[in-house]
Design a protein around this motif. Sequence first.
Motif: not given
Length: 130
Positions: A28-30, A89-93, A98-104
């Motif tokens: 969750f660094k970002a 679909s950009d790899p960074m997006d 994925h990290r946003a969903c992990a945070l949720k």
Amino acid sequence: EDQEEAVLRELRLFLRNVTERLTLDRRFKAFTKPVDIEEVPDYLMVIKKPMDLSTLLTNIDEHKYVTVGEFMSDTDLIWQNALEYNPDSDPMDRHIRHRACALKDTVRAIIKDELDEDFERVCEEIKESR
Ligand SMILES: CC(=O)c1nc(NC(=O)[C@H]2CNCCN2)sc1-c1cc(O)cc(O)c1
């Protein structure tokens, strides 16, 4: 009144503990600091209500949250904003999504496992009485 202050103090301790654990999680660094508008100038054109983990901590200290539900609304902003700002679909997006969903999922799992329903009900009663 003192009893109410004791309940809200316990709420703040719980919310600080949850927020600190999220901040220490490298996934969750970002989300730990406000998005730097110099680096990402178009961010505020897309995201109307920015939120991040350090701002959550400031809000807790400023007694903004009287219930866990109010805290959850702001933690939801963090991952919702990330999904909105990173739809492609950009790899960074995809990486940020994925990290946003992990945070949720992580916040919901912590709350489900560690928040006593009766305690949240008392907080809701205090909120209604104000
Ligand atoms: C938090 C967030 O939503 C975020 N999104 C990003 N998306 C992108 O960079 C995508 C956008 N589409 C085009 C390809 N790049 S970078 C980024 C971010 C990461 C940090 O480590 C700190 C910070 O302040 C913000």
